[in-house]
Design an enzyme around this catalytic site. Structure first.
Site, short mmCIF file in Angstrom:
data_model
loop_
_atom_site.label_atom_id
_atom_site.label_comp_id
_atom_site.label_asym_id
_atom_site.label_seq_id
_atom_site.Cartn_x
_atom_site.Cartn_y
_atom_site.Cartn_z
N CYS A 36 50.98 17.87 20.98
CA CYS A 36 50.01 18.84 21.49
C CYS A 36 49.10 18.16 22.52
O CYS A 36 49.56 17.72 23.56
CB CYS A 36 49.25 19.46 20.33
SG CYS A 36 48.28 20.92 20.77
N HIS A 37 47.80 18.04 22.25
CA HIS A 37 46.89 17.31 23.15
C HIS A 37 46.86 15.82 22.83
O HIS A 37 46.19 15.05 23.51
CB HIS A 37 45.48 17.88 23.07
CG HIS A 37 45.31 19.18 23.78
ND1 HIS A 37 45.48 20.38 23.14
CD2 HIS A 37 45.01 19.48 25.07
CE1 HIS A 37 45.28 21.38 24.01
NE2 HIS A 37 45.00 20.85 25.18
N GLU A 55 47.51 26.05 27.94
CA GLU A 55 46.06 25.88 28.11
C GLU A 55 45.45 27.16 28.66
O GLU A 55 44.38 27.60 28.22
CB GLU A 55 45.77 24.70 29.04
CG GLU A 55 44.40 24.12 28.91
CD GLU A 55 44.18 23.40 27.60
OE1 GLU A 55 43.48 23.96 26.72
OE2 GLU A 55 44.67 22.28 27.44
#
Length: 190
Positions: A97-98, A128
């Site tokens: 993910c991030h 996003e």
């Protein structure tokens, strides 16, 4: 844990791991998240050691989880140096993910970005935009990875997409977490 591995959970600052409210919404919770919250009462996320206090050579793999808080905590020189040392010892580096924000300042043995020429899956610019945080993150991760020379592997938003390129394992979003973990186990030869 399910593969019989010892797991150490740490955080950038040490102590209780902060979790952004968006990551706790039902829209993003996986079955493993629910198990951590409901069965384990988040105990593994309490009183964690600080990343900088750990010896990277005492671990076989590092897994950087995502969430929007990592957009600030992970793309630092300190985290980059930790991963540079870890990857330089031919150890498995994983992020989902991030979580790949942790790779932004990491370098390969040649001094180039660690992700240069590597296949990666990361939280996409489209995702996003769909969560409405394009203007709130310090930079768009997909765009940054491309600037660093990564070969970004994009799947449809919110679909399971995990990629292994040697000892680097990455995943696109929360739906990819289990697939990333399985690729880590594979990379470790367990």
């Amino acid at each position: 844990l399910d593969a019989g591995m010892d797991v150490t959970i740490c955080s950038i600052a040490g102590g209780d791991v902060p979790i952004d409210a968006g990551s706790l919404s039902d829209q993003f919770k996986t079955e493993n998240d629910k198990r951590m919250i409901d069965k384990l009462a988040c105990k593994p996320l309490k009183s964690t050691p600080k990343l900088a206090d750990l010896d990277p050579m005492s671990f076989d793999a590092m897994f950087f989880a995502g969430g929007h808080g990592t957009c600030v905590d992970f793309p630092t020189d300190e985290v980059g140096a930790f991963i540079t040392k870890f990857a330089g010892a031919d150890k498995v580096v994983a992020a989902v993910c991030h979580g790949p924000m942790s790779l932004v300042n990491a370098k390969g043995a040649d001094g180039a970005p660690l992700v240069k020429g590597k296949k990666v899956a990361i939280f996409t610019d489209a995702e996003e935009g769909q969560v409405g945080l394009t203007e709130k993150v310090p930079f768009l991760l997909e765009k940054k990875m491309r600037e660093l020379g990564a070969e970004v592997q994009v799947a449809d938003p919110w679909s399971d997409n995990a990629v292994r390129d040697g000892k680097l394992v990455t995943g696109q979003n929360p739906q990819s977490s289990v697939s990333v973990a399985k690729l880590v186990v594979e990379a470790l030869g367990v």
